[in-house]
Design an enzyme around this catalytic site. Structure first.
Site, PDB file in Angstrom:
ATOM      1  N   HIS A  67       0.904  -0.977   0.096  1.00 45.23           N
ATOM      2  CA  HIS A  67       0.092   0.076   0.161  1.00 45.23           C
ATOM      3  C   HIS A  67       1.010   1.401  -0.076  1.00 45.23           C
ATOM      4  O   HIS A  67       0.782   1.932  -0.785  1.00 45.23           O
ATOM      5  CB  HIS A  67      -0.991   0.252   1.173  1.00 45.23           C
ATOM      6  CG  HIS A  67      -1.573   1.325   1.463  1.00 45.23           C
ATOM      7  ND1 HIS A  67      -2.592   1.941   0.487  1.00 45.23           N
ATOM      8  CD2 HIS A  67      -1.745   1.990   2.531  1.00 45.23           C
ATOM      9  CE1 HIS A  67      -3.018   3.084   1.130  1.00 45.23           C
ATOM     10  NE2 HIS A  67      -2.357   3.296   2.096  1.00 45.23           N
ATOM     11  N   HIS A 120       3.798   6.965   5.476  1.00 42.48           N
ATOM     12  CA  HIS A 120       2.621   7.426   6.264  1.00 42.48           C
ATOM     13  C   HIS A 120       1.693   6.760   7.273  1.00 42.48           C
ATOM     14  O   HIS A 120       1.065   7.336   8.066  1.00 42.48           O
ATOM     15  CB  HIS A 120       1.745   8.004   5.071  1.00 42.48           C
ATOM     16  CG  HIS A 120       0.850   6.942   4.440  1.00 42.48           C
ATOM     17  ND1 HIS A 120       1.434   6.190   3.402  1.00 42.48           N
ATOM     18  CD2 HIS A 120      -0.393   6.774   4.641  1.00 42.48           C
ATOM     19  CE1 HIS A 120       0.549   5.405   2.844  1.00 42.48           C
ATOM     20  NE2 HIS A 120      -0.673   5.685   3.691  1.00 42.48           N
ATOM     21  N   GLU A 133       1.037   5.584  12.860  1.00 40.67           N
ATOM     22  CA  GLU A 133      -0.407   5.296  13.377  1.00 40.67           C
ATOM     23  C   GLU A 133      -0.160   3.695  13.476  1.00 40.67           C
ATOM     24  O   GLU A 133      -1.051   3.125  14.554  1.00 40.67           O
ATOM     25  CB  GLU A 133      -1.294   5.449  12.209  1.00 40.67           C
ATOM     26  CG  GLU A 133      -2.813   5.060  12.592  1.00 40.67           C
ATOM     27  CD  GLU A 133      -3.618   5.159  11.448  1.00 40.67           C
ATOM     28  OE1 GLU A 133      -4.640   4.775  11.356  1.00 40.67           O
ATOM     29  OE2 GLU A 133      -3.269   5.840  10.064  1.00 40.67           O
ATOM     30  N   ASP A 134       0.218   2.877  12.594  1.00 42.35           N
ATOM     31  CA  ASP A 134      -0.109   1.644  12.626  1.00 42.35           C
ATOM     32  C   ASP A 134       0.978   0.461  13.123  1.00 42.35           C
ATOM     33  O   ASP A 134       0.888  -0.741  13.241  1.00 42.35           O
ATOM     34  CB  ASP A 134      -0.457   0.773  11.274  1.00 42.35           C
ATOM     35  CG  ASP A 134      -1.785   1.390  10.648  1.00 42.35           C
ATOM     36  OD1 ASP A 134      -2.512   1.935  11.420  1.00 42.35           O
ATOM     37  OD2 ASP A 134      -1.770   1.626   9.659  1.00 42.35           O
ATOM     38  N   ASP A 158      -3.308   8.229  -1.055  1.00 37.25           N
ATOM     39  CA  ASP A 158      -3.344   7.463   0.164  1.00 37.25           C
ATOM     40  C   ASP A 158      -4.768   7.147  -0.145  1.00 37.25           C
ATOM     41  O   ASP A 158      -5.290   5.895  -0.212  1.00 37.25           O
ATOM     42  CB  ASP A 158      -3.126   7.842   1.342  1.00 37.25           C
ATOM     43  CG  ASP A 158      -3.789   6.798   2.644  1.00 37.25           C
ATOM     44  OD1 ASP A 158      -3.447   5.743   2.183  1.00 37.25           O
ATOM     45  OD2 ASP A 158      -4.357   7.356   3.370  1.00 37.25           O
ATOM     46  N   ASP A 210     -26.131  15.286 -24.256  1.00 43.53           N
ATOM     47  CA  ASP A 210     -24.718  15.668 -24.274  1.00 43.53           C
ATOM     48  C   ASP A 210     -23.793  14.744 -23.443  1.00 43.53           C
ATOM     49  O   ASP A 210     -23.246  15.147 -22.532  1.00 43.53           O
ATOM     50  CB  ASP A 210     -24.383  16.963 -23.914  1.00 43.53           C
ATOM     51  CG  ASP A 210     -25.174  17.423 -22.711  1.00 43.53           C
ATOM     52  OD1 ASP A 210     -26.066  16.575 -22.121  1.00 43.53           O
ATOM     53  OD2 ASP A 210     -24.823  18.371 -22.126  1.00 43.53           O
TER      54      ASP A 210
END
Length: 777
Positions: free
Chosen positions: A86, A110, A114-115, A177, A299
């Site tokens: 990812h 990134h 956090e993880d 992301d 259109d």
């Protein structure tokens, strides 16, 4: 997993750092791809970056990849791929926009803070302040202890706005992301989670991409979100487009050659003409906006003419208008008046001549304009022109060119609650623009539907606050007048002028609405503060205990308030009970149960024993403050909703509103649907049947909708029946009268639901009465 980059497969051996004694795996990672097995690699990413930036720091990128690979070891995506695929895919997306090394490194790292166990300090030590701050800006704030998903989303977005105001690269990484997450959304198993992500993307991230001019990203995000939110509509539109392709597969190519020939005949060289079908989401959005079926859209094809120079744009426009009839109101010149995000192009709509008689859209622009239109901020990024400034992190020049970022910061300052900020921001993001001018010729871009009040706030917040009138094109016009393209607007101000609360009903920009709400809240604060001070002093005096500010200050943390003044306001507006404050300060004085906790749902209890009048078994709770409700703290403001008129015997729920206290609704009231997104506002309530039994003459208003024959004696009949059954007719209103029938709204004072039901039965039995129901709404 979809590979958005097309980077080639390579394998290499990298010097991988060791974290916690575990070495990182190899640098080439398998990744699923809908067209077959592909591989993403760090070396492929580096070659792609060096193709547009030979000075890129390859070693820094390798180190970032290695740190991310070790940190995410053992983690997997929803499709089973290693998680490192990812961040690598996100970095490849940014490489496609030719971004700088710091942005690429941020993309790789990134999710580490956090993880994983990687800390901000470690990133700062290894990669420097710029990368550490960028990662901090992108990091999702999932650890916030907030009351609801909506509040969490709003708080996350508030932090994103602050971060991107310091460095717009935060937004670029965040968009990449989200784009990769949306490309792999179909692997998420839970439908509700897919739809939540898609809705957030549609409401927040797609408009943000549009606001910085990244149209290609915006369109892809919209179509991916549309596929998750409206799969049946998406499939229907795609099937219809496939059918039309089969009917006239060469139509687009024929029209493209026709337009190319027109430009050549006009003496233009180096012209590129492309044609395409409109995307499924844009077709669906147009169907919804115009309220028409697919077959009525004429259109659905759009053509783009890329010419060498600005002057050539107008030559090509003249050639197209000379060859085909122009559709009125479809011409827009965004070259002389660019959009706020820097977008420039000529737009026009024409009708092809017989036998086709088909409407098409034509966009005309230069190659540079096209680059800006597709890639926005990324296409003229500061780092391409000022590498030294990039190294120092000086992005202020780019941000200052994005006026809307400053508008979001103004909204952030004026909005008191996170969800209010999110609501006002959405107003700012969704706009089809109009361009107006100040008397000195300054161009102000506003959303369609904007008023002079919006214009005043766009000029300056102080101008908006003191606005008292407006002249549009020299004529005095009302402040609710809707502005049109090209209007010259002169705002009249007065010293001491203040915003009117009524302005909120017609303004179109989030900035204006946030400022008006802030002023109204400040106006209401003073009387609430004083009434709260008096109520608290009285409550402490009645109990004979100390109620000094020192005592109150010790309670602020438990009450989650910032100051004693905020506590006074909370008591004054009914959000906090004075009695509860006393009991919190002196727990030994607590004699009654505290107000029930907020519950995130509507699972209420029915009254024991069903209807009133029979014995109601079981323990009953005492009433609070003389109200016929159990579970409401003394001193709390309570109102009965006028939309459903709840009565004892109805299943009920409370809605907590700032400044209003608690509003009681019946459990089946349709108004509750409007609060579905904020379940924390629901309060578990029940009737206090002990008090109702003791006070048999309790008064509650029930509203009935009665349809009767249109006869002179009918009103007297209704009133007499109500009186005969001990009901008091409080109000009668004929809402619809025809030759034979009339519809009446009747407010009747009754004791409870059983009492009202008895009156309804008697009314239904009366001659000339056609229908009797409880009124809703």
């Amino acid at each position: 997993m979809t590979d958005p980059t097309g980077s080639e497969t390579t394998s290499s051996s990298l010097p991988v750092p060791v974290t916690g004694g575990v070495a990182a795996p190899a640098a080439t990672l398998p990744a699923r791809h809908e067209g077959g097995e592909r591989a993403l690699s760090c070396e492929g990413l580096i070659r792609r970056i060096q193709a547009y930036d030979p000075t890129a720091d390859a070693d820094l990128i390798r180190r970032a990849f290695a740190v991310a690979q070790v940190a995410h070891e053992g983690q997997a995506r929803d499709n089973g791929d290693p998680y490192i695929t990812h961040p690598l895919a996100v970095a490849n997306i940014l490489a496609g926009f030719h971004l700088d090394t710091a942005s690429i490194v941020t993309a790789l790292l990134h999710d580490t803070v956090e993880d994983t166990g990687v800390t901000q300090q470690q990133l700062r030590a290894q990669f420097g302040d710029t990368v550490a701050e960028l990662v901090d800006g992108v990091t999702k704030l999932t650890r916030l202890e907030l009351q609801s998903d909506r509040t969490k989303q709003a708080e996350n977005f508030r932090k994103l706005v602050l971060a991107m105001s310091r460095d717009i690269r935060v937004l670029l990484v965040k968009l990449a992301d989200r784009l990769h997450n949306m490309r792999t959304l179909h692997y998420v198993q839970r439908i509700d989670r897919r739809q939540r992500i898609a809705r957030e993307t549609m409401e927040i991230y797609a408009p943000l991409a549009g606001r910085i001019g990244m149209d290609k990203v915006k369109v892809e995000l919209q179509n991916l979100s549309f596929a998750a939110l409206e799969p049946e509509a998406m499939a229907t539109i795609r099937a219809r487009l496939n059918y039309l392709r089969g009917q006239g597969a060469d139509v687009i190519e024929e029209i493209r050659r026709e337009l190319q020939a027109l430009c050549i005949d006009a003496g233009l060289e180096g012209v590129e003409v492309t044609g395409r079908e409109k995307t499924p989401y844009s077709i669906w959005e147009k169907m919804q906006r115009r309220n028409v079926a697919f077959e009525q859209l004429s259109d659905i094809m759009a053509f783009r003419i890329i010419v060498p120079s600005r002057e050539a744009c107008y030559i090509a426009l003249g050639a197209v208008h000379a060859a085909y009839p122009v559709i009125a109101g479809r011409f827009k010149d965004y070259i002389s008046t660019p959009k706020a995000n820097g977008y420039q192009s000529l737009h026009t709509g024409v009708t092809l001549r017989h036998p086709r008689n088909q409407k098409i859209e034509v966009q005309i622009r230069t190659a540079e304009m096209h680059d800006v239109a597709e890639n926005g901020v990324a296409s003229h990024w500061l780092y391409k022109q000022l590498p030294d400034a990039a190294a120092q992190g000086k992005t202020k020049g780019v941000v200052s060119g994005l006026r809307w970022v400053q508008d979001l910061l103004d909204i952030l300052e004026d909005s008191s609650a996170p969800d209010e900020f999110l609501e006002n921001t959405k107003l700012e993001l969704y706009q089809d623009q109009v361009f107006c001018f100040t008397p000195k010729g300054q161009l102000i871009s506003l959303p369609r539907g904007a008023t002079p009040v919006d214009f005043a706030y766009a000029v300056h917040s102080q101008v908006g606050d003191t606005c008292v009138g407006a002249r549009i094109n020299g004529r005095l016009m009302p402040l609710r007048h809707e502005l049109q393209n090209g209007d010259q607007v002169e705002i009249m101000t007065a010293r001491g002028g203040t915003p009117s609360p009524s302005w909120e009903r017609f303004v179109a920009t989030g900035k204006a609405r946030a400022r008006i709400r802030r002023h109204v809240a400040l106006q209401q604060r003073e009387p609430h503060l004083e009434s709260g001070r008096v109520a608290l002093a009285k409550a402490f005096r009645q109990e004979g205990v100390d109620g000094s500010e020192k005592v109150l200050d010790s309670l602020l943390k438990d009450l989650r308030l910032q100051s004693v003044a905020d506590l006074y306001v909370a008591v004054g507006n009914g959000n906090q009970s004075a009695r509860e404050v006393v009991q919190l300060a002196y727990p030994e004085l607590r004699r009654a149960p505290r107000a029930p906790r907020m519950v995130p749902g509507l699972s209420m209890r029915a009254p024991a024993g069903g209807a009133l009048g029979g014995g109601l078994p079981g323990r009953r709770r005492p009433a609070a403050g003389g109200m016929a409700l159990a579970g409401v703290g003394a001193g709390m403001a309570v109102h009965f909703a006028g939309c459903c008129h709840p009565l004892p015997g109805d299943r009920i729920v409370g809605i907590v509103s700032t400044g209003k206290g608690i509003t009681v609704h019946t459990l089946g009231c349709q108004t509750l649907e409007t609060f579905a997104a904020t379940p924390e506002r629901f309060m578990d309530l029940d009737w206090d049947y002990d008090l109702i039994a003791r006070n048999a003459t309790g008064h509650h208003t029930g509203r009935l909708s009665v349809v009767t024959a249109n006869e002179p004696a009918m009103l007297a009949t209704l009133t007499n029946i109500a009186a005969k059954h001990e009901g008091v007719m409080m109000n009668l209103r004929i809402v619809n009268r025809q030759l034979e029938f009339m519809e009446i709204l009747a407010d009747i004072e009754v004791r409870d639901l059983r009492h009202l039901t008895a009156i309804m039965v008697a009314l239904r039995a009366a001659k000339g009465v056609v229908q009797v129901e409880r009124a809703r709404g």
